[in-house]
Scaffold this active site. Sequence first.
Site, PDB file in Angstrom:
ATOM      1  N   HIS A  13       0.753  -1.295  -0.006  1.00  0.00           N
ATOM      2  CA  HIS A  13       0.015   0.193   0.196  1.00  0.00           C
ATOM      3  C   HIS A  13       0.828   1.209  -0.035  1.00  0.00           C
ATOM      4  O   HIS A  13       2.004   1.134   0.223  1.00  0.00           O
ATOM      5  CB  HIS A  13      -0.771   0.041   1.452  1.00  0.00           C
ATOM      6  CG  HIS A  13      -0.295   0.010   2.452  1.00  0.00           C
ATOM      7  ND1 HIS A  13       0.349   0.908   3.198  1.00  0.00           N
ATOM      8  CD2 HIS A  13       0.240  -0.838   3.370  1.00  0.00           C
ATOM      9  CE1 HIS A  13       1.030   0.865   4.249  1.00  0.00           C
ATOM     10  NE2 HIS A  13       0.793  -0.528   4.449  1.00  0.00           N
ATOM     11  N   GLU A  82      -1.387  -6.981   7.985  1.00  0.00           N
ATOM     12  CA  GLU A  82      -0.183  -6.943   8.615  1.00  0.00           C
ATOM     13  C   GLU A  82      -0.061  -7.212   9.727  1.00  0.00           C
ATOM     14  O   GLU A  82      -0.987  -7.685  10.635  1.00  0.00           O
ATOM     15  CB  GLU A  82      -0.105  -4.985   8.457  1.00  0.00           C
ATOM     16  CG  GLU A  82       1.440  -4.749   9.243  1.00  0.00           C
ATOM     17  CD  GLU A  82       2.478  -5.163   8.220  1.00  0.00           C
ATOM     18  OE1 GLU A  82       2.933  -6.527   8.341  1.00  0.00           O
ATOM     19  OE2 GLU A  82       3.220  -4.273   7.529  1.00  0.00           O
TER      20      GLU A  82
END
Length: 200
Positions: A13, A82
């Site tokens: 990202h 994550e």
Amino acid sequence: MNHQTTTIDLIRHGEPEGGPKFRGSQDDPLSVLGWQQMRSAIQDEDQWDVIVTSPLLRCIEFATEVAKQRNVPLHVEDRLREVNFGAWEGKTTAEVIAAEGNKLSRFWEDPVANTPPGGETIIDFNQRVVEGWQHWRDQLAGQRALVVCHGGVIRMILADVMGIPLQKSFGAVSVPFACRSRIRVDQSDFGTLTSLHSHG
């Protein structure tokens, strides 16, 4: 001889709102700069048959945009979240160093032995990411896929592909915002070869 090639593009990202900090499971969307980074990282000539994304906003919003623009299926994979950084989440590097001293440098040197306070162990993180990665690698055999995820997730996948010891997995590979890595899986009568094709 039968031969089948699978191409998987991993992309981290872009910058989230609030700038660089330890986010982990903290669900911030992309900043204006983050959207620019992501849109600049893909090209018109990129071709994908399918997109897989982490469920966190900084990934799924961009993945949804690309899937709609290119009219390809989108799959959300929770195992590609994550790592949870525990007490470090929401803090900048400077704030963690001020509060924890040399614990951060020890984490980068060996994340297996230096879990952030209240955080997810790298062993557990690696197990869930690799399970998710291997599932989609096999599920998408013969296709071209884009996987939108996180720096830590990409490090776990590259460690699996390249045989990097987990103790070195975070410090061995740099994964900046909107970084792309291409993994190629070649399957033939002689077996399966999985290799890092490009990174950066």
